[in-house]
Design a protein around this motif. Sequence first.
Motif, short mmCIF file in Angstrom:
data_model
loop_
_atom_site.label_atom_id
_atom_site.label_comp_id
_atom_site.label_asym_id
_atom_site.label_seq_id
_atom_site.Cartn_x
_atom_site.Cartn_y
_atom_site.Cartn_z
N GLY A 213 19.36 27.88 -114.07
CA GLY A 213 19.31 28.64 -115.32
C GLY A 213 19.17 30.13 -115.13
O GLY A 213 19.10 30.88 -116.12
N GLN A 422 26.79 25.76 -118.71
CA GLN A 422 26.32 26.96 -119.42
C GLN A 422 27.45 27.95 -119.65
O GLN A 422 27.51 28.61 -120.69
N TYR A 426 28.41 29.41 -123.38
CA TYR A 426 28.34 30.83 -123.75
C TYR A 426 29.68 31.54 -123.56
O TYR A 426 29.71 32.76 -123.38
N TYR A 434 24.10 32.53 -118.71
CA TYR A 434 23.26 31.38 -118.33
C TYR A 434 22.00 31.39 -119.19
O TYR A 434 21.70 32.35 -119.91
N ASN A 435 21.23 30.31 -119.11
CA ASN A 435 20.15 30.06 -120.06
C ASN A 435 19.07 31.14 -120.10
O ASN A 435 18.51 31.43 -121.16
N MET A 438 19.37 33.90 -122.77
CA MET A 438 19.43 33.57 -124.20
C MET A 438 18.50 34.46 -125.03
O MET A 438 17.36 34.70 -124.65
N TYR A 446 20.74 26.52 -129.61
CA TYR A 446 21.02 25.57 -128.53
C TYR A 446 19.79 24.79 -128.06
O TYR A 446 19.92 23.92 -127.19
N CYS A 447 18.61 25.10 -128.58
CA CYS A 447 17.39 24.43 -128.12
C CYS A 447 16.70 23.70 -129.28
O CYS A 447 15.48 23.80 -129.46
N LYS A 476 13.71 27.60 -123.05
CA LYS A 476 14.80 27.99 -122.14
C LYS A 476 14.83 27.10 -120.90
O LYS A 476 15.90 26.62 -120.48
N ARG A 479 15.98 23.62 -121.66
CA ARG A 479 17.43 23.58 -121.82
C ARG A 479 18.14 23.46 -120.46
O ARG A 479 19.11 22.72 -120.30
N THR A 480 17.61 24.17 -119.46
CA THR A 480 18.18 24.10 -118.11
C THR A 480 17.96 22.73 -117.50
O THR A 480 18.86 22.16 -116.85
N ASP A 483 20.44 20.47 -118.88
CA ASP A 483 21.77 20.71 -118.30
C ASP A 483 21.91 20.07 -116.93
O ASP A 483 22.98 19.57 -116.57
#
Length: 511
Positions: A213, A422, A426, A434-435, A438, A446-447, A476, A479-480, A483
């Motif tokens: 991320g 990612q 984006y 990348y995250n 953000m 996205y979260c 954040k 979210r990674t 992913d």
Amino acid sequence: MLVKVFGSTVFGVEATTITVEVNIDKGIGYHLVGLPDNAIKESSYRIAAALKNNHYHFPGKKITINMAPADLRKEGSAYDLTIALGILAASGQIKSEAIHQYIIMGELSLDGSLQPIKGALPIAIKAKEEGFKGFFLPKQNVKEAAIVAGLEVYGVENVTEVIDFFEGKSNLVPTTINTREEFYKTLDYPEFDFADVRGQESIKRCMEIAAAGGHNIILIGPPGAGKTMLAKRLPSILPPMTLKEALETTKIHSVAGKVKDTGLMNQRPFRNPHHSASSVSLVGGGSYPQPGEISLAHNGILFLDELPEFKREVLEVMRQPLEDREVTISRAKFTITYPSSFMLVASMNPSPGGYFNDPNAPVTSTPNEMQRYLSKISGPLLDRIDIHIEVTPVPFEKLSDDRPSENSASIRARVTKAREIQSERYASSDTIHYNAQMSTKQIREYCKLDEISLNLLKTAMERLNLSARAYDRILKVSRTIADLENSTQIQSHHIAEAIQYRSLDREGWLG
């Protein structure tokens, strides 16, 4: 006789073409104008000796040299060869019909040999943009400049080689490099590998999340726990640089004179400044502005070992570059912007003695001493570090275990896959890739959390006394983690894992 020869100057990370006008007339005198610095003013002595030692002469007439544009300050000794060729052409000692088609740069020694210059790559890029046929420069810089396709790049060792070329006495062969071939040649052979690390599986997982991320990370642990060893291996699991990133990185290192005989850089930079570094060395600047450590770490990693040992004012100057991904240096007459998109990796001991709540430790510290030690790092700086992780010493059983650990190539494959997800997410944004980048708006988009995850996060915030700044960081990081598992939605176990990585936000962490 008036002759125009072309050189170049680097301003920030971009080059500007300089026209060196040489006029020789009746009379006596040497006049150099156009805001040259002392290194350029002294060039007449180097040029006179170099020409004499190669059987040419320095004209005993009135020589007027103008470096245009005259209102832009010129610095450095790289104009020696430019001025020397201009004087020879203006005095009729060499042919000058084709000299205006080339950029000519190089520092002269007294025997006529050439010393390397800085900024060869941005100069070559500018020369191609402006339609020059070729570029003469010292042989030590030729691989760097030859990255630019469509430009004849000649690496020369002595002033006589350039003279013979214009006189038609020799045919120099331009250096050509297959940029893509050079770029991919050593891409998958990192110097350090995670296979060397014994134990520390939870820390390796944390490093994988940080790499996936682009999250800034701080490692907290006693001496000998492996913080530096882990940090040095982080570049080996980052996604391979794209050709565009490699050119950006090489350009910055070229301006700083850090590119030797390597040509295009294809490994992500890893910068590790000493804790005695000044704020100027870190962010760049000086009377003749140069890129600092944060710009040399662009597209790579800046590792700050023993973070509390850095001066507080030095750390504070990083706050804005960490947010903006660039650093702007302002002076009275000019402003320069250097890119600085890097991952910050920091390490620190949990206390002045180095040990945390260990009754068997050789050195112990009181809670007050530990609080004072940690307070050297400001809240706003910690606010920009997404992941805080405690590193504990590796037990003997794991140190002596001969079973192979997972290598960097395997981890990198997972990280690259997560980065690709990612990149697609984006794709419509020019500033977010990348995250970790953000903004609040993207976090809300996205979260999104389901009811179970939201309740878990709420409970953690209340029970662990996490600070308000931890909220966005947890989202954040979660979210990674999602992913990495190729999950479109953030699940409760993603939130649970992300909560673990906020050690310094917990009230009462010091006991």
